[in-house]
Design an enzyme around this catalytic site. Structure first.
Site, PDB file in Angstrom:
ATOM      1  N   TYR A 162       0.852  -1.197   0.000  1.00 25.92           N
ATOM      2  CA  TYR A 162       0.000   0.000   0.000  1.00 25.92           C
ATOM      3  C   TYR A 162       0.881   1.237   0.000  1.00 25.92           C
ATOM      4  O   TYR A 162       1.857   1.291   0.758  1.00 25.92           O
ATOM      5  CB  TYR A 162      -0.901   0.038   1.240  1.00 25.92           C
ATOM      6  CG  TYR A 162      -2.363  -0.164   0.862  1.00 25.92           C
ATOM      7  CD1 TYR A 162      -2.969   0.691  -0.049  1.00 25.92           C
ATOM      8  CD2 TYR A 162      -3.112  -1.200   1.402  1.00 25.92           C
ATOM      9  CE1 TYR A 162      -4.288   0.501  -0.420  1.00 25.92           C
ATOM     10  CE2 TYR A 162      -4.431  -1.398   1.033  1.00 25.92           C
ATOM     11  CZ  TYR A 162      -5.015  -0.537   0.113  1.00 25.92           C
ATOM     12  OH  TYR A 162      -6.312  -0.720  -0.268  1.00 25.92           O
ATOM     13  N   GLU A 177      -0.525   4.793  -0.559  1.00 21.57           N
ATOM     14  CA  GLU A 177      -1.342   5.980  -0.832  1.00 21.57           C
ATOM     15  C   GLU A 177      -0.503   7.230  -0.599  1.00 21.57           C
ATOM     16  O   GLU A 177       0.231   7.322   0.392  1.00 21.57           O
ATOM     17  CB  GLU A 177      -2.580   5.986   0.065  1.00 21.57           C
ATOM     18  CG  GLU A 177      -3.659   5.072  -0.497  1.00 21.57           C
ATOM     19  CD  GLU A 177      -4.746   4.735   0.493  1.00 21.57           C
ATOM     20  OE1 GLU A 177      -4.400   4.486   1.671  1.00 21.57           O
ATOM     21  OE2 GLU A 177      -5.918   4.715   0.118  1.00 21.57           O
ATOM     22  N   ASP A 197      -5.577  13.325 -25.485  1.00 24.08           N
ATOM     23  CA  ASP A 197      -5.534  11.914 -25.079  1.00 24.08           C
ATOM     24  C   ASP A 197      -4.761  11.182 -26.176  1.00 24.08           C
ATOM     25  O   ASP A 197      -5.287  10.901 -27.251  1.00 24.08           O
ATOM     26  CB  ASP A 197      -6.972  11.385 -24.967  1.00 24.08           C
ATOM     27  CG  ASP A 197      -7.032   9.934 -24.537  1.00 24.08           C
ATOM     28  OD1 ASP A 197      -6.008   9.238 -24.658  1.00 24.08           O
ATOM     29  OD2 ASP A 197      -8.108   9.488 -24.099  1.00 24.08           O
ATOM     30  N   THR A 241      -2.936   5.886 -22.083  1.00 24.91           N
ATOM     31  CA  THR A 241      -2.758   4.560 -21.494  1.00 24.91           C
ATOM     32  C   THR A 241      -1.297   4.194 -21.723  1.00 24.91           C
ATOM     33  O   THR A 241      -0.595   4.845 -22.497  1.00 24.91           O
ATOM     34  CB  THR A 241      -3.649   3.509 -22.182  1.00 24.91           C
ATOM     35  OG1 THR A 241      -3.457   3.610 -23.599  1.00 24.91           O
ATOM     36  CG2 THR A 241      -5.108   3.699 -21.856  1.00 24.91           C
ATOM     37  N   LYS A 244      -0.864   0.411 -25.096  1.00 26.61           N
ATOM     38  CA  LYS A 244      -1.181   0.275 -26.529  1.00 26.61           C
ATOM     39  C   LYS A 244       0.137   0.277 -27.312  1.00 26.61           C
ATOM     40  O   LYS A 244       0.932  -0.635 -27.132  1.00 26.61           O
ATOM     41  CB  LYS A 244      -2.156   1.381 -26.943  1.00 26.61           C
ATOM     42  CG  LYS A 244      -3.505   1.280 -26.208  1.00 26.61           C
ATOM     43  CD  LYS A 244      -4.507   2.269 -26.748  1.00 26.61           C
ATOM     44  CE  LYS A 244      -5.892   2.090 -26.149  1.00 26.61           C
ATOM     45  NZ  LYS A 244      -6.081   2.833 -24.897  1.00 26.61           N
ATOM     46  N   ARG A 254      -0.947  -2.697 -18.560  1.00 29.26           N
ATOM     47  CA  ARG A 254      -2.266  -2.063 -18.659  1.00 29.26           C
ATOM     48  C   ARG A 254      -2.357  -0.946 -17.613  1.00 29.26           C
ATOM     49  O   ARG A 254      -2.224  -1.196 -16.415  1.00 29.26           O
ATOM     50  CB  ARG A 254      -3.317  -3.138 -18.382  1.00 29.26           C
ATOM     51  CG  ARG A 254      -4.735  -2.771 -18.686  1.00 29.26           C
ATOM     52  CD  ARG A 254      -5.536  -4.017 -18.971  1.00 29.26           C
ATOM     53  NE  ARG A 254      -5.107  -4.542 -20.245  1.00 29.26           N
ATOM     54  CZ  ARG A 254      -5.570  -4.112 -21.433  1.00 29.26           C
ATOM     55  NH1 ARG A 254      -6.498  -3.189 -21.476  1.00 29.26           N
ATOM     56  NH2 ARG A 254      -5.104  -4.607 -22.542  1.00 29.26           N
TER      57      ARG A 254
HETATM   58  N1  DSN Z   1     -10.693   0.525 -25.713  1.00 23.72           N
HETATM   59  C1  DSN Z   1      -9.673   1.298 -26.374  1.00 23.72           C
HETATM   60  C2  DSN Z   1      -9.633   1.084 -27.843  1.00 23.72           C
HETATM   61  O1  DSN Z   1      -9.814  -0.045 -28.247  1.00 23.72           O
HETATM   62  O2  DSN Z   1      -9.385   2.004 -28.577  1.00 23.72           O
HETATM   63  C3  DSN Z   1      -9.766   2.743 -26.052  1.00 23.72           C
HETATM   64  O3  DSN Z   1      -9.738   2.899 -24.698  1.00 23.72           O
END
Ligand code: DSN
Length: 420
Positions: free
Chosen positions: A56, A58, A202, A228, A231, A237
Protein backbone atom coordinates in the site's frame (compact mmCIF):
# COMPACT_ATOMS: atom_id res chain seq x y z
CA UNK A 1 4.33 -19.49 6.93
CA UNK A 2 0.92 -20.15 5.47
CA UNK A 3 1.32 -23.22 3.28
CA UNK A 4 -0.60 -21.53 0.48
CA UNK A 5 2.24 -19.05 0.00
CA UNK A 6 4.58 -21.81 -1.15
CA UNK A 7 2.33 -23.36 -3.77
CA UNK A 8 2.89 -22.81 -7.46
CA UNK A 9 -0.06 -21.44 -9.42
CA UNK A 10 -0.64 -24.86 -10.98
CA UNK A 11 -0.76 -26.48 -7.52
CA UNK A 12 -2.84 -23.76 -5.96
CA UNK A 13 -5.39 -23.19 -8.71
CA UNK A 14 -5.48 -25.58 -11.67
CA UNK A 15 -8.59 -23.86 -13.06
CA UNK A 16 -6.99 -20.44 -13.36
CA UNK A 17 -3.74 -22.04 -14.57
CA UNK A 18 -5.66 -23.73 -17.34
CA UNK A 19 -7.35 -20.45 -18.33
CA UNK A 20 -3.99 -18.65 -18.50
CA UNK A 21 -2.57 -21.47 -20.61
CA UNK A 22 -5.52 -21.27 -22.96
CA UNK A 23 -5.19 -17.51 -23.24
CA UNK A 24 -1.47 -17.92 -24.00
CA UNK A 25 -2.39 -20.39 -26.70
CA UNK A 26 -5.09 -18.10 -28.05
CA UNK A 27 -2.64 -15.22 -28.28
CA UNK A 28 -0.06 -17.45 -29.92
CA UNK A 29 -2.51 -18.90 -32.44
CA UNK A 30 -4.36 -15.75 -33.47
CA UNK A 31 -3.42 -12.65 -35.42
CA UNK A 32 -4.11 -9.78 -33.03
CA UNK A 33 -5.28 -6.85 -35.10
CA UNK A 34 -7.09 -4.91 -32.37
CA UNK A 35 -5.39 -1.53 -32.74
CA UNK A 36 -5.27 -0.90 -28.99
CA UNK A 37 -3.69 -4.22 -27.97
CA UNK A 38 -0.12 -5.42 -27.86
CA UNK A 39 2.20 -8.12 -26.52
CA UNK A 40 4.36 -6.78 -23.66
CA UNK A 41 7.97 -7.79 -23.06
CA UNK A 42 8.95 -10.52 -20.68
CA UNK A 43 10.52 -7.83 -18.45
CA UNK A 44 7.23 -5.89 -18.23
CA UNK A 45 5.37 -9.11 -17.37
CA UNK A 46 7.83 -9.97 -14.64
CA UNK A 47 7.67 -6.52 -13.05
CA UNK A 48 3.87 -6.49 -13.15
CA UNK A 49 3.80 -9.82 -11.33
CA UNK A 50 6.32 -8.72 -8.68
CA UNK A 51 6.04 -8.33 -4.88
CA UNK A 52 5.23 -4.65 -5.34
CA UNK A 53 1.64 -5.93 -5.60
CA UNK A 54 1.74 -6.40 -1.81
CA UNK A 55 2.39 -2.77 -0.99
CA UNK A 56 0.00 0.00 0.00
CA UNK A 57 1.43 3.39 -0.91
CA UNK A 58 -1.34 5.98 -0.83
CA UNK A 59 0.21 9.36 -1.44
CA UNK A 60 3.28 10.19 -3.50
CA UNK A 61 7.05 9.58 -3.18
CA UNK A 62 8.25 11.15 0.08
CA UNK A 63 4.69 11.83 1.28
CA UNK A 64 2.92 8.51 1.89
CA UNK A 65 0.28 7.43 4.34
CA UNK A 66 2.09 4.14 5.08
CA UNK A 67 5.48 3.03 6.30
CA UNK A 68 7.81 0.74 4.37
CA UNK A 69 7.67 2.85 1.23
CA UNK A 70 11.42 3.24 0.65
CA UNK A 71 11.47 1.09 -2.49
CA UNK A 72 8.08 2.01 -3.92
CA UNK A 73 9.15 5.65 -3.61
CA UNK A 74 12.21 4.99 -5.72
CA UNK A 75 10.35 2.96 -8.32
CA UNK A 76 7.58 5.54 -8.69
CA UNK A 77 10.12 8.35 -8.98
CA UNK A 78 11.95 6.29 -11.61
CA UNK A 79 8.75 5.82 -13.59
CA UNK A 80 7.94 9.54 -13.34
CA UNK A 81 11.37 10.78 -14.36
CA UNK A 82 11.69 8.26 -17.18
CA UNK A 83 8.27 9.24 -18.58
CA UNK A 84 9.11 12.95 -18.19
CA UNK A 85 12.36 12.47 -20.12
CA UNK A 86 10.74 10.26 -22.77
CA UNK A 87 8.01 12.77 -23.59
CA UNK A 88 9.69 16.03 -22.56
CA UNK A 89 7.01 16.69 -19.92
CA UNK A 90 7.37 18.98 -16.91
CA UNK A 91 5.22 16.88 -14.58
CA UNK A 92 4.03 13.25 -14.74
CA UNK A 93 1.56 11.26 -12.69
CA UNK A 94 1.96 7.51 -13.26
CA UNK A 95 -0.72 6.37 -10.81
CA UNK A 96 -3.91 6.27 -12.95
CA UNK A 97 -5.12 2.70 -13.15
CA UNK A 98 -6.39 3.29 -16.70
CA UNK A 99 -6.72 5.89 -19.42
CA UNK A 100 -10.33 6.50 -18.42
CA UNK A 101 -9.22 7.40 -14.88
CA UNK A 102 -6.48 9.67 -16.21
CA UNK A 103 -9.08 11.59 -18.22
CA UNK A 104 -11.48 11.74 -15.29
CA UNK A 105 -8.72 13.06 -13.02
CA UNK A 106 -7.99 15.95 -15.40
CA UNK A 107 -11.71 16.82 -15.50
CA UNK A 108 -11.87 16.69 -11.71
CA UNK A 109 -8.72 18.81 -11.38
CA UNK A 110 -9.81 21.58 -13.73
CA UNK A 111 -13.58 21.61 -14.20
CA UNK A 112 -16.72 22.22 -12.22
CA UNK A 113 -19.76 20.07 -12.86
CA UNK A 114 -21.75 21.55 -15.73
CA UNK A 115 -18.68 23.03 -17.45
CA UNK A 116 -18.47 22.52 -21.19
CA UNK A 117 -16.22 19.95 -22.81
CA UNK A 118 -15.68 19.73 -26.56
CA UNK A 119 -14.41 16.37 -27.81
CA UNK A 120 -14.47 14.26 -30.94
CA UNK A 121 -17.77 12.59 -31.82
CA UNK A 122 -17.72 8.93 -30.74
CA UNK A 123 -18.70 7.43 -34.10
CA UNK A 124 -16.25 9.74 -35.86
CA UNK A 125 -13.33 8.19 -33.98
CA UNK A 126 -13.61 9.72 -30.50
CA UNK A 127 -13.70 7.95 -27.15
CA UNK A 128 -16.39 7.32 -24.55
CA UNK A 129 -14.52 9.33 -21.92
CA UNK A 130 -14.44 12.42 -24.16
CA UNK A 131 -18.08 13.26 -23.46
CA UNK A 132 -20.34 10.32 -24.25
CA UNK A 133 -23.70 10.52 -22.42
CA UNK A 134 -23.01 6.95 -21.27
CA UNK A 135 -19.82 8.03 -19.48
CA UNK A 136 -19.37 10.14 -16.35
CA UNK A 137 -17.90 12.86 -18.60
CA UNK A 138 -21.24 13.18 -20.38
CA UNK A 139 -23.23 13.01 -17.14
CA UNK A 140 -21.35 15.57 -15.04
CA UNK A 141 -20.36 18.01 -17.76
CA UNK A 142 -22.09 19.57 -20.77
CA UNK A 143 -20.51 17.79 -23.69
CA UNK A 144 -20.31 18.83 -27.32
CA UNK A 145 -18.54 17.25 -30.23
CA UNK A 146 -16.71 18.02 -33.43
CA UNK A 147 -16.74 15.66 -36.41
CA UNK A 148 -14.58 14.57 -39.29
CA UNK A 149 -15.43 15.87 -42.76
CA UNK A 150 -17.99 13.44 -44.21
CA UNK A 151 -16.42 13.34 -47.68
CA UNK A 152 -12.73 13.14 -46.81
CA UNK A 153 -12.78 11.43 -43.42
CA UNK A 154 -10.26 14.01 -42.19
CA UNK A 155 -10.75 16.52 -39.42
CA UNK A 156 -11.27 19.97 -40.89
CA UNK A 157 -9.66 22.25 -38.32
CA UNK A 158 -11.63 25.28 -39.53
CA UNK A 159 -14.83 23.37 -38.73
CA UNK A 160 -13.43 22.39 -35.33
CA UNK A 161 -12.68 26.08 -34.75
CA UNK A 162 -16.20 27.13 -35.72
CA UNK A 163 -17.65 24.50 -33.36
CA UNK A 164 -15.40 25.71 -30.55
CA UNK A 165 -16.39 29.34 -31.15
CA UNK A 166 -20.05 28.35 -30.97
CA UNK A 167 -19.74 26.07 -27.94
CA UNK A 168 -17.24 28.14 -25.91
CA UNK A 169 -15.92 25.09 -24.03
CA UNK A 170 -13.88 25.25 -20.85
CA UNK A 171 -11.86 22.24 -22.08
CA UNK A 172 -11.15 20.87 -25.54
CA UNK A 173 -10.22 17.20 -25.87
CA UNK A 174 -8.10 16.16 -28.84
CA UNK A 175 -7.39 12.49 -29.35
CA UNK A 176 -9.13 9.49 -30.82
CA UNK A 177 -9.47 5.76 -30.76
CA UNK A 178 -10.33 5.27 -34.43
CA UNK A 179 -8.80 8.12 -36.43
CA UNK A 180 -6.17 6.96 -38.92
CA UNK A 181 -4.66 10.37 -39.59
CA UNK A 182 -2.24 12.75 -37.87
CA UNK A 183 -3.85 15.11 -35.38
CA UNK A 184 -2.80 18.75 -35.73
CA UNK A 185 -2.03 19.59 -32.10
CA UNK A 186 -0.77 23.10 -32.92
CA UNK A 187 -4.10 23.90 -34.57
CA UNK A 188 -6.00 22.51 -31.55
CA UNK A 189 -3.84 24.68 -29.25
CA UNK A 190 -4.54 27.78 -31.35
CA UNK A 191 -8.29 27.11 -31.19
CA UNK A 192 -8.12 26.53 -27.44
CA UNK A 193 -6.24 29.80 -26.99
CA UNK A 194 -8.74 31.69 -29.16
CA UNK A 195 -11.75 30.52 -27.14
CA UNK A 196 -9.96 30.61 -23.77
CA UNK A 197 -10.20 26.84 -23.24
CA UNK A 198 -7.81 24.36 -21.73
CA UNK A 199 -6.47 21.70 -24.11
CA UNK A 200 -6.24 18.05 -23.10
CA UNK A 201 -4.78 15.59 -25.60
CA UNK A 202 -5.53 11.91 -25.08
CA UNK A 203 -2.63 10.29 -26.92
CA UNK A 204 -3.36 6.72 -25.78
CA UNK A 205 -3.32 5.20 -29.26
CA UNK A 206 -0.25 6.98 -30.55
CA UNK A 207 1.91 7.21 -27.40
CA UNK A 208 4.54 4.74 -28.68
CA UNK A 209 5.01 6.67 -31.91
CA UNK A 210 5.15 9.95 -30.01
CA UNK A 211 7.81 8.49 -27.69
CA UNK A 212 9.85 7.45 -30.71
CA UNK A 213 9.47 10.84 -32.37
CA UNK A 214 7.54 9.30 -35.28
CA UNK A 215 4.29 11.15 -34.60
CA UNK A 216 4.14 14.88 -33.76
CA UNK A 217 4.13 15.31 -30.00
CA UNK A 218 1.21 17.00 -28.26
CA UNK A 219 3.28 17.83 -25.16
CA UNK A 220 4.41 21.38 -26.04
CA UNK A 221 0.89 22.27 -27.24
CA UNK A 222 -1.42 20.89 -24.56
CA UNK A 223 -2.02 21.83 -20.95
CA UNK A 224 -2.60 18.12 -20.24
CA UNK A 225 -1.68 14.95 -22.09
CA UNK A 226 -3.26 11.71 -20.94
CA UNK A 227 -2.47 8.22 -22.11
CA UNK A 228 -2.76 4.56 -21.49
CA UNK A 229 0.55 2.72 -21.24
CA UNK A 230 -0.43 -0.54 -22.91
CA UNK A 231 -1.18 0.28 -26.53
CA UNK A 232 1.60 1.27 -28.96
CA UNK A 233 3.70 2.15 -25.90
CA UNK A 234 3.72 -1.58 -25.05
CA UNK A 235 3.77 -1.26 -21.27
CA UNK A 236 1.48 -2.78 -18.65
CA UNK A 237 -2.27 -2.06 -18.66
CA UNK A 238 -2.61 1.39 -17.05
CA UNK A 239 -2.73 5.15 -17.50
CA UNK A 240 -0.73 8.32 -16.90
CA UNK A 241 -1.02 12.09 -17.07
CA UNK A 242 1.61 14.52 -18.35
CA UNK A 243 1.13 18.21 -17.63
CA UNK A 244 2.76 21.54 -17.16
CA UNK A 245 4.40 22.09 -13.79
CA UNK A 246 1.79 24.66 -12.75
CA UNK A 247 -0.95 21.98 -12.89
CA UNK A 248 1.06 19.22 -11.21
CA UNK A 249 -0.35 19.68 -7.72
CA UNK A 250 -3.96 19.82 -8.91
CA UNK A 251 -3.51 16.73 -11.06
CA UNK A 252 -1.83 14.77 -8.28
CA UNK A 253 -4.64 15.68 -5.85
CA UNK A 254 -7.27 14.70 -8.43
CA UNK A 255 -5.72 11.25 -8.94
CA UNK A 256 -5.24 10.66 -5.20
CA UNK A 257 -7.31 11.20 -3.16
CA UNK A 258 -9.65 12.52 -5.88
CA UNK A 259 -10.54 9.40 -7.82
CA UNK A 260 -8.23 6.64 -6.59
CA UNK A 261 -6.95 5.08 -3.41
CA UNK A 262 -3.74 3.07 -3.29
CA UNK A 263 -1.64 3.02 -6.45
CA UNK A 264 -0.86 -0.30 -8.16
CA UNK A 265 2.85 -0.33 -7.39
CA UNK A 266 3.58 -3.51 -9.36
CA UNK A 267 2.08 -1.84 -12.43
CA UNK A 268 4.00 1.35 -11.76
CA UNK A 269 7.21 -0.74 -11.61
CA UNK A 270 6.25 -2.28 -14.96
CA UNK A 271 5.53 1.20 -16.37
CA UNK A 272 9.08 2.21 -15.35
CA UNK A 273 10.42 -0.82 -17.25
CA UNK A 274 8.36 0.04 -20.33
CA UNK A 275 9.52 3.67 -20.30
CA UNK A 276 13.13 2.45 -20.26
CA UNK A 277 12.43 0.07 -23.14
CA UNK A 278 10.84 2.95 -25.06
CA UNK A 279 14.13 4.86 -25.01
CA UNK A 280 15.93 2.11 -26.94
CA UNK A 281 16.92 1.83 -30.59
CA UNK A 282 14.98 -1.44 -30.75
CA UNK A 283 11.78 0.36 -29.73
CA UNK A 284 12.36 3.09 -32.31
CA UNK A 285 12.70 0.47 -35.05
CA UNK A 286 9.58 -1.27 -33.74
CA UNK A 287 7.54 1.93 -34.02
CA UNK A 288 8.90 2.54 -37.51
CA UNK A 289 7.79 -0.94 -38.52
CA UNK A 290 4.30 -0.45 -37.05
CA UNK A 291 3.88 2.48 -39.44
CA UNK A 292 5.33 0.67 -42.44
CA UNK A 293 3.08 -2.28 -41.71
CA UNK A 294 -0.05 -0.15 -41.40
CA UNK A 295 0.71 1.49 -44.74
CA UNK A 296 1.33 -1.91 -46.38
CA UNK A 297 -1.90 -3.31 -44.93
CA UNK A 298 -3.88 -0.27 -46.08
CA UNK A 299 -2.44 -0.37 -49.58
CA UNK A 300 -3.18 -4.02 -50.11
CA UNK A 301 -6.71 -3.71 -48.73
CA UNK A 302 -7.35 -0.83 -51.11
CA UNK A 303 -6.09 -2.87 -54.02
CA UNK A 304 -8.53 -5.57 -53.00
CA UNK A 305 -11.42 -3.12 -53.26
CA UNK A 306 -11.90 -2.21 -49.61
CA UNK A 307 -13.06 1.26 -48.75
CA UNK A 308 -10.82 2.88 -46.14
CA UNK A 309 -12.20 5.77 -44.10
CA UNK A 310 -10.04 8.79 -45.10
CA UNK A 311 -8.55 6.68 -47.90
CA UNK A 312 -5.56 5.35 -45.97
CA UNK A 313 -3.51 5.77 -42.81
CA UNK A 314 -0.74 7.89 -41.31
CA UNK A 315 -0.56 5.92 -38.09
CA UNK A 316 -0.97 2.37 -36.77
CA UNK A 317 -4.60 1.78 -37.71
CA UNK A 318 -6.91 1.30 -40.65
CA UNK A 319 -10.66 1.84 -40.49
CA UNK A 320 -12.60 -0.15 -43.06
CA UNK A 321 -16.05 0.85 -44.26
CA UNK A 322 -17.50 -2.55 -45.15
CA UNK A 323 -20.71 -1.41 -46.79
CA UNK A 324 -19.49 -2.21 -50.31
CA UNK A 325 -18.59 -5.73 -49.12
CA UNK A 326 -22.12 -6.61 -48.06
CA UNK A 327 -21.20 -7.45 -44.46
CA UNK A 328 -21.63 -5.57 -41.19
CA UNK A 329 -18.86 -4.88 -38.70
CA UNK A 330 -20.31 -7.35 -36.24
CA UNK A 331 -20.58 -10.13 -38.82
CA UNK A 332 -17.02 -9.48 -39.98
CA UNK A 333 -15.69 -9.50 -36.42
CA UNK A 334 -17.36 -12.84 -35.66
CA UNK A 335 -16.32 -14.41 -38.96
CA UNK A 336 -12.68 -13.34 -38.62
CA UNK A 337 -12.57 -14.37 -34.97
CA UNK A 338 -13.58 -17.85 -35.98
CA UNK A 339 -10.65 -18.01 -38.37
CA UNK A 340 -8.05 -16.78 -35.86
CA UNK A 341 -8.00 -13.11 -36.86
CA UNK A 342 -8.97 -10.85 -33.95
CA UNK A 343 -10.28 -7.39 -34.75
CA UNK A 344 -13.13 -5.20 -33.58
CA UNK A 345 -16.28 -3.95 -35.20
CA UNK A 346 -16.16 -0.18 -35.28
CA UNK A 347 -18.52 2.62 -36.14
CA UNK A 348 -17.67 4.60 -39.24
CA UNK A 349 -18.52 8.33 -39.47
CA UNK A 350 -22.32 8.75 -39.44
CA UNK A 351 -22.75 4.99 -39.32
CA UNK A 352 -26.24 3.89 -40.43
CA UNK A 353 -25.97 0.83 -38.16
CA UNK A 354 -26.15 0.95 -34.40
CA UNK A 355 -22.99 0.61 -32.29
CA UNK A 356 -23.56 -3.08 -31.58
CA UNK A 357 -23.67 -3.87 -35.31
CA UNK A 358 -21.70 -1.10 -37.06
CA UNK A 359 -20.62 -0.85 -40.69
CA UNK A 360 -16.90 -0.92 -40.06
CA UNK A 361 -13.97 -2.80 -38.72
CA UNK A 362 -10.82 -1.38 -37.17
CA UNK A 363 -7.46 -3.02 -37.82
CA UNK A 364 -4.14 -2.16 -36.17
CA UNK A 365 -0.57 -3.32 -36.59
CA UNK A 366 1.08 -2.87 -33.14
CA UNK A 367 0.64 -6.46 -31.91
CA UNK A 368 1.54 -8.32 -35.12
CA UNK A 369 4.58 -6.03 -35.48
CA UNK A 370 5.70 -7.03 -31.97
CA UNK A 371 5.80 -10.62 -33.27
CA UNK A 372 8.24 -9.56 -35.99
CA UNK A 373 5.84 -9.44 -38.93
CA UNK A 374 6.69 -7.09 -41.75
CA UNK A 375 5.18 -5.75 -44.99
CA UNK A 376 5.03 -9.14 -46.72
CA UNK A 377 2.93 -10.56 -43.88
CA UNK A 378 0.66 -7.51 -43.96
CA UNK A 379 -0.08 -8.17 -47.64
CA UNK A 380 -0.82 -11.77 -46.76
CA UNK A 381 -3.13 -10.72 -43.90
CA UNK A 382 -5.01 -8.31 -46.17
CA UNK A 383 -5.52 -11.12 -48.69
CA UNK A 384 -6.69 -13.50 -45.97
CA UNK A 385 -9.23 -10.94 -44.72
CA UNK A 386 -10.46 -10.43 -48.26
CA UNK A 387 -10.69 -14.16 -48.92
CA UNK A 388 -12.62 -14.67 -45.70
CA UNK A 389 -15.15 -11.90 -46.32
CA UNK A 390 -15.67 -12.75 -49.98
CA UNK A 391 -15.87 -16.47 -49.24
CA UNK A 392 -17.91 -16.18 -46.05
CA UNK A 393 -20.37 -18.84 -47.26
CA UNK A 394 -17.75 -21.21 -48.65
CA UNK A 395 -16.45 -23.70 -46.06
CA UNK A 396 -13.52 -24.70 -48.28
CA UNK A 397 -12.25 -21.13 -48.57
CA UNK A 398 -12.75 -20.53 -44.85
CA UNK A 399 -10.83 -23.70 -43.96
CA UNK A 400 -7.97 -22.55 -46.18
CA UNK A 401 -7.85 -19.15 -44.49
CA UNK A 402 -7.90 -20.75 -41.04
CA UNK A 403 -4.99 -23.00 -41.93
CA UNK A 404 -2.92 -20.16 -43.35
CA UNK A 405 -3.55 -18.01 -40.26
CA UNK A 406 -2.32 -20.85 -38.07
CA UNK A 407 0.81 -21.31 -40.15
CA UNK A 408 1.55 -17.59 -40.05
CA UNK A 409 1.16 -17.50 -36.26
CA UNK A 410 3.43 -20.52 -35.85
CA UNK A 411 6.12 -18.82 -37.92
CA UNK A 412 6.04 -15.74 -35.63
CA UNK A 413 5.80 -16.89 -32.01
CA UNK A 414 4.74 -14.26 -29.49
CA UNK A 415 6.97 -15.49 -26.67
CA UNK A 416 9.83 -17.98 -26.75
CA UNK A 417 8.50 -19.68 -23.63
CA UNK A 418 5.29 -19.70 -21.66
CA UNK A 419 5.62 -18.37 -18.11
CA UNK A 420 2.90 -20.55 -16.61
N1 DSN B 1 -10.69 0.53 -25.71
C1 DSN B 1 -9.67 1.30 -26.37
C2 DSN B 1 -9.63 1.08 -27.84
O1 DSN B 1 -9.81 -0.05 -28.25
O2 DSN B 1 -9.39 2.00 -28.58
C3 DSN B 1 -9.77 2.74 -26.05
O3 DSN B 1 -9.74 2.90 -24.70
Amino acid sequence: MSQLLALSLAESDPQVTELIRREEERQQNTLELIASENHVSRAVRTASGSVFTNKYAEGYPGARFYGGCEYVDVVEELARTRAAALFGAEHVNVQPHAGAVANLAVYLAMLNTGDRILGMELDHGGHLTHGSPANISGKYFQCFSYKVDAASGYLDMEEVRKTALRVQPRLIVAGASAYPRILDFAAFAAIAAEVGALLMVDMAHIAGMVAAGLHPTPVPHAHFVTSTTHKTLRGPRGGMILCRREFGRAVDKAVFPGVQGGPLMHIIAAKAVAFKEAQSEDFYRYQEQILKNARALALQLKELGFHLVSGGTDNHLVLLDLRNKGITGREAELLLDDLGITANKNAIPDDPQNRYITSGIRLGTPAVTSRGMKEAEMKQIASLINLALEGKDDPVVLARVKKEVKQLCAAFPVYQEMLV
